[in-house]
Design an enzyme around this catalytic site. Structure first.
Site, PDB file in Angstrom:
ATOM      1  N   CYS A  86     -69.513 -34.120 -16.794  1.00  0.00           N
ATOM      2  CA  CYS A  86     -69.968 -33.273 -15.690  1.00  0.00           C
ATOM      3  C   CYS A  86     -71.089 -32.332 -16.166  1.00  0.00           C
ATOM      4  O   CYS A  86     -72.166 -32.814 -16.480  1.00  0.00           O
ATOM      5  CB  CYS A  86     -68.780 -32.535 -15.078  1.00  0.00           C
ATOM      6  SG  CYS A  86     -69.080 -32.089 -13.365  1.00  0.00           S
ATOM      7  N   HIS A 206     -64.192 -36.545 -14.159  1.00  0.00           N
ATOM      8  CA  HIS A 206     -63.415 -35.869 -15.198  1.00  0.00           C
ATOM      9  C   HIS A 206     -62.210 -36.686 -15.680  1.00  0.00           C
ATOM     10  O   HIS A 206     -61.081 -36.465 -15.201  1.00  0.00           O
ATOM     11  CB  HIS A 206     -62.904 -34.532 -14.660  1.00  0.00           C
ATOM     12  CG  HIS A 206     -63.974 -33.532 -14.430  1.00  0.00           C
ATOM     13  ND1 HIS A 206     -64.406 -32.657 -15.408  1.00  0.00           N
ATOM     14  CD2 HIS A 206     -64.722 -33.268 -13.346  1.00  0.00           C
ATOM     15  CE1 HIS A 206     -65.368 -31.897 -14.928  1.00  0.00           C
ATOM     16  NE2 HIS A 206     -65.582 -32.233 -13.671  1.00  0.00           N
ATOM     17  N   GLU A 208     -60.582 -36.310 -18.294  1.00  0.00           N
ATOM     18  CA  GLU A 208     -59.626 -35.419 -18.979  1.00  0.00           C
ATOM     19  C   GLU A 208     -58.593 -34.834 -18.022  1.00  0.00           C
ATOM     20  O   GLU A 208     -57.597 -34.264 -18.458  1.00  0.00           O
ATOM     21  CB  GLU A 208     -60.370 -34.289 -19.718  1.00  0.00           C
ATOM     22  CG  GLU A 208     -60.940 -33.176 -18.847  1.00  0.00           C
ATOM     23  CD  GLU A 208     -62.301 -33.493 -18.226  1.00  0.00           C
ATOM     24  OE1 GLU A 208     -62.675 -34.676 -18.198  1.00  0.00           O
ATOM     25  OE2 GLU A 208     -62.968 -32.550 -17.756  1.00  0.00           O
TER      26      GLU A 208
HETATM   27  N1  LIG Z   1     -67.435 -29.444 -12.916  1.00  0.00           N
HETATM   28  C1  LIG Z   1     -68.653 -29.299 -13.381  1.00  0.00           C
HETATM   29  O1  LIG Z   1     -68.911 -29.444 -14.574  1.00  0.00           O
HETATM   30  C2  LIG Z   1     -69.729 -28.857 -12.414  1.00  0.00           C
HETATM   31  C3  LIG Z   1     -71.119 -29.022 -12.971  1.00  0.00           C
HETATM   32  C4  LIG Z   1     -72.177 -28.229 -12.226  1.00  0.00           C
HETATM   33  N2  LIG Z   1     -71.908 -26.840 -12.274  1.00  0.00           N
HETATM   34  C5  LIG Z   1     -72.289 -28.764 -10.808  1.00  0.00           C
HETATM   35  O2  LIG Z   1     -71.837 -28.134  -9.879  1.00  0.00           O
HETATM   36  O3  LIG Z   1     -72.830 -29.832 -10.618  1.00  0.00           O
END
Ligand SMILES: NC(=O)CC[C@H](N)C(=O)O
Length: 233
Positions: A86, A206, A208
């Protein structure tokens, strides 16, 4: 497996990542503050999710210039393994350790939902515990996950099989133009890519957050068990 998790101001997924790594390795990973200029002896560096530096300028843009980044670059040049999830993926593209960029989601909204990913190849340290074209469920939570690159780069990624994961339906159906399947509008429904040496992987969803039945499933676990097997044997 000696893993290190890099923490920037605004990172918020380091704990989830540490729990996932600990559950498969039995060892707590090292937390590495962004102001460090050297990395300890590590098998794997993880850039976790969050809002590094408040997402100012662009997601990941400031983190790509943090004091720790030259050490991460040296680690990459020496053939080290890096996983970016992410915001971590966004940082790796901003640092040009992976090609492409992540734009605002096509719907112009932050999307927090489950999605389904198709494994594009399984001969990498990150995907060896899946079969090619396995589909797994994984949560996503981001505002800027719309993968884009120039056409030459997309062609290169496709020709050299460097797409790691694509957004698909639960039954594996791929349609990059269907916004219910490819919710952020990524080119080619790309959810993750590899570096040329296949030792750096960036992905938006994600894994994880699905490594234990208590979390609602273990769909993300093969990524971590595969890494342990690949890096430690
Ligand atoms: N969960 C995250 O890592 C979000 C990544 C980034 N802040 C976004 O909104 O795209």
């Amino acid at each position: 497996m000696k893993a290190g998790i890099v923490v920037f101001p605004g990172t918020n997924r380091e704990r989830d990542m540490a729990i996932a790594l600990r559950s498969v390795t039995g060892v707590a990973p090292r937390m590495i503050w962004h102001r460090e200029t050297d990395l300890p002896d590590l098998d794997l560096v993880v850039l976790p999710g969050g809002f590094s530096y408040g997402d100012y300028l662009r997601c990941g843009a400031m983190a790509a210039h943090a004091p720790i980044m030259p050490a991460i670059r040296r680690f990459a040049q020496a053939g080290g393994h890096i996983l970016g999830v992410c915001n971590g993926f966004q940082i790796l593209t901003e640092a040009q350790l992976l090609p492409g960029a992540l734009l605002r989601n096509a719907a112009l909204r932050f999307l927090s939902q489950d999605c389904f990913l198709r494994v594009e190849r399984n001969d990498t340290p990150f995907t060896r515990h899946w079969k090619r074209h396995d589909v797994f469920r994984t949560p996503m939570a981001h505002g800027d996950g719309n993968y884009i690159a120039d056409h030459e780069t997309i062609r290169m990624l496709e020709d050299t099989n460097r797409v790691a994961f694509r957004y698909v339906a639960a039954d594996g159906r791929l349609d990059a133009n269907d916004s219910t399947l490819n919710p952020n509008g990524s080119m080619g429904a790309i959810a993750g890519v590899f570096s040329e040496n296949l030792r750096i992987c960036g992905m938006m969803p994600h894994p994880e957050d699905l490594v234990d039945p208590l979390m609602g499933g273990e769909d993300g676990k093969p990524l971590f068990t595969g890494l342990v097997e690949a890096l430690v044997g």
